[in-house]
Every structure is written in structure tokens, then in C-alpha cells.
Scaffold this motif. Structure first.
Motif, mmCIF file in Angstrom:
data_model
loop_
_atom_site.group_PDB
_atom_site.id
_atom_site.type_symbol
_atom_site.label_atom_id
_atom_site.label_comp_id
_atom_site.label_asym_id
_atom_site.label_seq_id
_atom_site.Cartn_x
_atom_site.Cartn_y
_atom_site.Cartn_z
ATOM 1 N N PHE A 36 -3.403 1.476 -8.599
ATOM 2 C CA PHE A 36 -3.677 2.665 -9.414
ATOM 3 C C PHE A 36 -3.361 3.929 -8.625
ATOM 4 O O PHE A 36 -3.804 4.086 -7.484
ATOM 5 N N PHE A 37 -2.578 4.821 -9.215
ATOM 6 C CA PHE A 37 -2.239 6.075 -8.541
ATOM 7 C C PHE A 37 -3.410 7.042 -8.647
ATOM 8 O O PHE A 37 -3.739 7.534 -9.724
ATOM 9 N N MET A 55 0.855 -1.172 0.000
ATOM 10 C CA MET A 55 0.000 0.000 0.000
ATOM 11 C C MET A 55 0.904 1.239 0.000
ATOM 12 O O MET A 55 1.926 1.250 0.690
ATOM 13 N N ARG A 56 0.537 2.253 -0.797
ATOM 14 C CA ARG A 56 1.354 3.465 -0.994
ATOM 15 C C ARG A 56 2.731 3.143 -1.573
ATOM 16 O O ARG A 56 3.712 3.812 -1.241
ATOM 17 N N GLN A 57 2.814 2.101 -2.433
ATOM 18 C CA GLN A 57 4.107 1.804 -3.060
ATOM 19 C C GLN A 57 4.488 2.900 -4.046
ATOM 20 O O GLN A 57 5.677 3.145 -4.275
ATOM 21 N N GLY A 78 1.261 -3.532 6.929
ATOM 22 C CA GLY A 78 0.062 -3.367 7.745
ATOM 23 C C GLY A 78 -0.579 -1.997 7.569
ATOM 24 O O GLY A 78 -1.680 -1.749 8.062
ATOM 25 N N HIS A 79 0.087 -1.066 6.915
ATOM 26 C CA HIS A 79 -0.505 0.172 6.409
ATOM 27 C C HIS A 79 0.456 0.664 5.333
ATOM 28 O O HIS A 79 1.279 -0.118 4.852
ATOM 29 N N GLY A 80 0.338 1.944 4.915
ATOM 30 C CA GLY A 80 1.103 2.398 3.753
ATOM 31 C C GLY A 80 2.591 2.558 3.999
ATOM 32 O O GLY A 80 3.043 2.662 5.146
ATOM 33 N N VAL A 81 3.354 2.592 2.891
ATOM 34 C CA VAL A 81 4.786 2.879 2.943
ATOM 35 C C VAL A 81 4.978 4.293 3.507
ATOM 36 O O VAL A 81 4.403 5.239 2.980
ATOM 37 N N PRO A 82 5.770 4.444 4.580
ATOM 38 C CA PRO A 82 6.037 5.807 5.079
ATOM 39 C C PRO A 82 6.856 6.585 4.038
ATOM 40 O O PRO A 82 7.682 5.990 3.338
ATOM 41 N N PRO A 83 6.607 7.915 3.926
ATOM 42 C CA PRO A 83 7.299 8.712 2.900
ATOM 43 C C PRO A 83 8.823 8.638 3.002
ATOM 44 O O PRO A 83 9.506 8.741 1.997
ATOM 45 N N ASP A 135 4.874 -4.756 9.688
ATOM 46 C CA ASP A 135 4.805 -3.474 10.409
ATOM 47 C C ASP A 135 5.646 -2.426 9.668
ATOM 48 O O ASP A 135 6.864 -2.598 9.546
ATOM 49 N N PRO A 136 5.017 -1.349 9.169
ATOM 50 C CA PRO A 136 5.784 -0.346 8.422
ATOM 51 C C PRO A 136 6.939 0.250 9.242
ATOM 52 O O PRO A 136 7.938 0.672 8.673
ATOM 53 N N ALA A 137 6.809 0.238 10.562
ATOM 54 C CA ALA A 137 7.879 0.790 11.404
ATOM 55 C C ALA A 137 9.179 0.014 11.204
ATOM 56 O O ALA A 137 10.273 0.574 11.278
ATOM 57 N N LEU A 138 9.059 -1.307 10.920
ATOM 58 C CA LEU A 138 10.258 -2.138 10.837
ATOM 59 C C LEU A 138 11.017 -1.955 9.529
ATOM 60 O O LEU A 138 12.115 -2.499 9.361
ATOM 61 N N LEU A 139 10.455 -1.180 8.591
ATOM 62 C CA LEU A 139 11.210 -0.868 7.374
ATOM 63 C C LEU A 139 12.482 -0.112 7.726
ATOM 64 O O LEU A 139 13.454 -0.115 6.981
ATOM 65 N N ALA A 140 12.455 0.556 8.885
ATOM 66 C CA ALA A 140 13.617 1.337 9.320
ATOM 67 C C ALA A 140 14.553 0.522 10.214
ATOM 68 O O ALA A 140 15.586 1.036 10.671
ATOM 69 N N ALA A 141 14.231 -0.746 10.486
ATOM 70 C CA ALA A 141 15.067 -1.581 11.365
ATOM 71 C C ALA A 141 16.206 -2.216 10.555
ATOM 72 O O ALA A 141 16.117 -2.320 9.334
#
Ligand code: CP3
Length: 352
Positions: A83-84, A36-38, A329-334, A296-302
Motif C-alpha cells: 500500500f502506498f 520494499m519501496r517498489q 534487504g531494504h528498500g529500492v534505491p530511488p 542487497d539493494p546495492a547489487l541492483l547496480a551491478a
């Protein structure tokens, strides 16, 4: 109305791609994955393309919307394009003054709160959706065998922006209106259901192979309120899409208590946020519903070893469901590092 014979899923020799097979409850050889938000601010090529163009104008410029949709598919090798566009596009196309404020979200010039405000909401002329149809056609022509997912905002989430006038944490005015003036509430949600329903239908008719209904903020509702005041309108929004026979996904944040009720509005797949383990989500749905999620989007930063162990856990728990499409679990953080997203795709395709 059935899909037109020119729809990609009706082409001669069409073989359903892994995403669609998983949405139908099968287990393809590789587990499909998309985010989501890729599309959007995590990608430098997006930020470059958006310079000087307003967000909603970008959504309504077919060549631009199409190119932005394709960027993450090329870069990450995900199993679908999303779709954007934005959930407020049909609101804007109906003639309501809404803008996207960077870092904040959709903001209305005039909130919609009184019976007179609701009665004055304009009808959506179906031809206003032509730029959406054109953008989908351009995108599907470029995607080849990769499916495009269409989407829409659910009536409750849409109504929350209209009533609050912008993003809000707890949707207090929205939930007050629901109880203080049920007639106005019902008229407002019916309007939202109808415009969002034809927005999704337009994308599917133009070539999208699946649809996702985002009820992002439904997690602020009790199960009783959701069931009585929201679910019937979500069901109505999905009617045109359901008639087309494509797989439908439903997602919200913090909706662990609502999963079965959200499934009950008439979808095939449930999206799950990062709070609820997928095996527990599957149990709550009777073990019969394909699931999508829930890194968990937070773990993209781990550090990668931490993230890898988490992704393995998501894949393992996902085996409790009849089928699983990996997502966040929700969108990609910016500020996410896009190379991490590519690495997740490679990992899921190798190990899923
Ligand atoms: O993968 C994709 O990016 C697909 C396109 C997409 C967008 N919005 C583009 C967008 C999708 C699927 C949406 C849906 C959407 N829009 C939802 C449901 C999904 C969710 O996140 O729960 C909601 C609640 C909205 C409303 C909205 N629009 C918000 C909260 C924001 C963020 C505001 C901000 O700047 O942080 C937007 C703006 C928006 N929609 C952006 C994008 C890429 C960012 C604006 C920009 O890039 O300038």
C-alpha cells in the motif's frame, strides 16, 4: 473484531495466492517476490504522477495512492502490492505537524521531547483514517487475485522521528529519553503503538491480506533495551491486527541480533536485511519461521551476471527456512533501474 464478510480472503472460492501460502509456512510452486519501496521514485510513471503534489497529500488522495500502489504490480509482475502510504500518516492524521522533505524524510515542526510535549499529543479520530480505507478498497478492487500488503511503522521507529524531529543516524536523543525518563518514554511509545495499530488495522479491514510492521531503526538498540523498552509496545501495536488473523511480517535494518526478540512480539514472518545470510537467520529463529528477504539493494547496480549469482545465493540459503518470500534487504534505491527489478521477478519465478 473478525474480518468483515466482504473481505477478499473470505470471498467464495478464495484460493490463497503464493505470497499468503508462503507467509503461512508453505512452499508454493513458484517462490513469491515483492520489493520494499517498489512504488516510488525508481518508476518514471510515479515521478510523472507526483509532479506538483506533496508526498503526504498524495498518500491521502485515494485515487492517487491507489494508482501509485498498482504501478509496480503492473510493471514488474510482483506477487503483492504494498500500500502506498507512509509510516508518519497516522501521526499527521492525529494532527501533528509533519512533512516529508524530499531526499531527507519525515520532519516535524516541533520535536516531542518533554513530558508536556508527550502529554499534549492529540488522539487519533478513527474517521480521519477514511481516506486510507478508501484507497485500500479502490486498490484491492483493481488487484484481483494479487494480494495487497498493509503496513505500519513500529512504535520505536515512529518515536525516533518524533523525538529527533527528523531522520537521524543513531537516534541518540531517542535512546537518551528511553533511559532518562522511562515514564515519558512509555507514554510516548504507547501513543505511537495505538495510532500505528489502528492505521494497520484500517488497511487490513478495508481489504489488505497481510501486514508488515517496519521497525526500520531498531538496529540501533541493544537486545536488552529492545526487550525491556520497545518489544512490549510493538506487541501492543500489533494487537488489533493479530485479532484479524491475517499473516504479519516484521522487519528492521541491522537487526540480526534482535531477530528472535522481534519475532517474539507476535508475528508470523521475519524480514531480514542484506547483512545476515538467510540460513543463519533461520538458524537463529530455530528453523521454524518463514523468512522474507534479502537481496542487497546495492547489487541492483551491478552487472546482471553478478546480481543473478547473488539472487541464486539468496534462493539457495532461503531453502533453510520453512518458507521464503524474496525481497530486498531494504528498500529500492530511488536511482535503481526498474528493468532490473522486472528481471529479478522473472528470474525468481523461473528458478525459485
Ligand atoms: O513500496 C512502497 O513505496 C510503499 C510505500 C512506503 C513509503 N514509505 C512511501 C514513501 C512505505 C512502506 C514507507 C515506509 C517508511 N517510511 C519507512 C519504513 C520502511 C523503510 O524504508 O525502512 C520509513 C522509515 C519511512 C519514513 C520515510 N518516508 C523516509 C525515510 C522517506 C525517504 C525520504 C527520501 O526522500 O529519501 C520517506 C518518504 C517516502 N515514503 C517516499 C516514498 C515513496 C519518497 C518521497 C517521494 O517520493 O517524494
Amino acid at each position: 473484531m473478525p474480518l468483515d464478510a466482504s473481505h477478499p480472503t473470505l470471498a467464495d472460492g478464495y484460493v490463497a495466492p503464493p505470497l499468503i501460502r508462503a507467509y503461512r509456512g508453505e512452499r508454493p510452486e513458484t517462490t513469491p517476490v515483492w520489493f520494499m519501496r517498489q512504488a516510488g521514485r525508481s518508476l518514471p510513471e510515479y515521478r510523472e504522477l507526483r509532479v506538483g503534489t506533496d508526498m503526504l497529500d498524495a498518500c491521502l488522495t485515494p485515487e492517487l495512492a491507489s494508482e501509485i500502489t498498482l504501478q509496480p504490480v503492473r510493471r514488474h509482475g510482483v506477487d503483492a502490492g504494498i500500500f502506498f502510504s507512509d509510516i508518519v500518516i497516522p501521526v499527521k492524521l492525529a494532527g501533528v505537524d509533519v512533512r516529508i522533505v524530499a531526499g531527507r524524510g519525515p520532519v516535524l515542526a516541533e520535536p516531542v521531547r518533554t513530558p508536556a510535549d508527550v502529554a499534549a499529543l492529540p488522539a487519533l479520530d478513527p474517521t480521519a483514517l477514511d481516506p486510507v480505507r478508501e484507497a485500500v478498497r479502490l486498490t484491492v478492487a483493481q488487484l484481483g487475485a494479487t494480494p495487497l500488503i498493509g503496513f505500519a511503522g513500529a512504535p520505536y521507529t515512529l518515536a525516533s522521528y518524533l523525538v529527533e524531529g527528523g531522520p537521524s543516524k543513531e537516534q541518540l536523543k531517542t535512546r537518551a529519553l528511553m533511559h532518562s525518563d522511562p515514564g515519558t518514554w512509555s507514554a510516548l511509545l504507547t501513543w505511537c503503538a495505538d495510532i500505528t495499530g489502528v492505521f494497520l488495522e484500517a488497511q487490513l479491514e478495508a481489504g489488505a491480506s497481510a501486514g508488515q510492521l517496519f521497525d526500520s531503526w531498531a538496529g540501533s538498540l541493544s537486545l536488552a533495551d529492545y526487550t525491556a523498552h520497545v518489544a512490549p509496545h510493538s506487541s501492543r501495536a500489533l494487537e488489533p491486527a493479530r485479532a484479524l488473523g491475517v499473516p504479519l511480517v516484521h522487519f528492521g535494518v541491522g537487526t540480526g541480533e534482535l531477530l528472535a526478540a522481534m519475532h517474539g512480539v507476535g508475528v508470523d514472518v521475519m524480514g531480514v536485511d542484506w547483512r545476515l545470510p538467510l540460513d543463519e537467520a533461520s538458524r537463529r529463529l530455530g528453523g521454524t519461521v518463514p523468512l522474507q528477504g534479502n537481496i542487497d539493494p546495492a547489487l541492483l547496480a551491478a552487472p546482471w551476471p553478478v546480481l543473478e549469482a547473488h539472487v541464486r545465493g539468496v534462493l539457495d540459503r532461503g531453502r533453510a527456512a520453512p518458507a521464503h518470500v524474496v525481497n530486498l534487504g531494504h528498500g529500492v534505491p530511488p536511482d535503481a533501474d526498474p528493468t532490473v527489478l522486472t528481471r529479478i521477478v522473472e528470474f525468481v519465478h523461473a528458478h525459485g
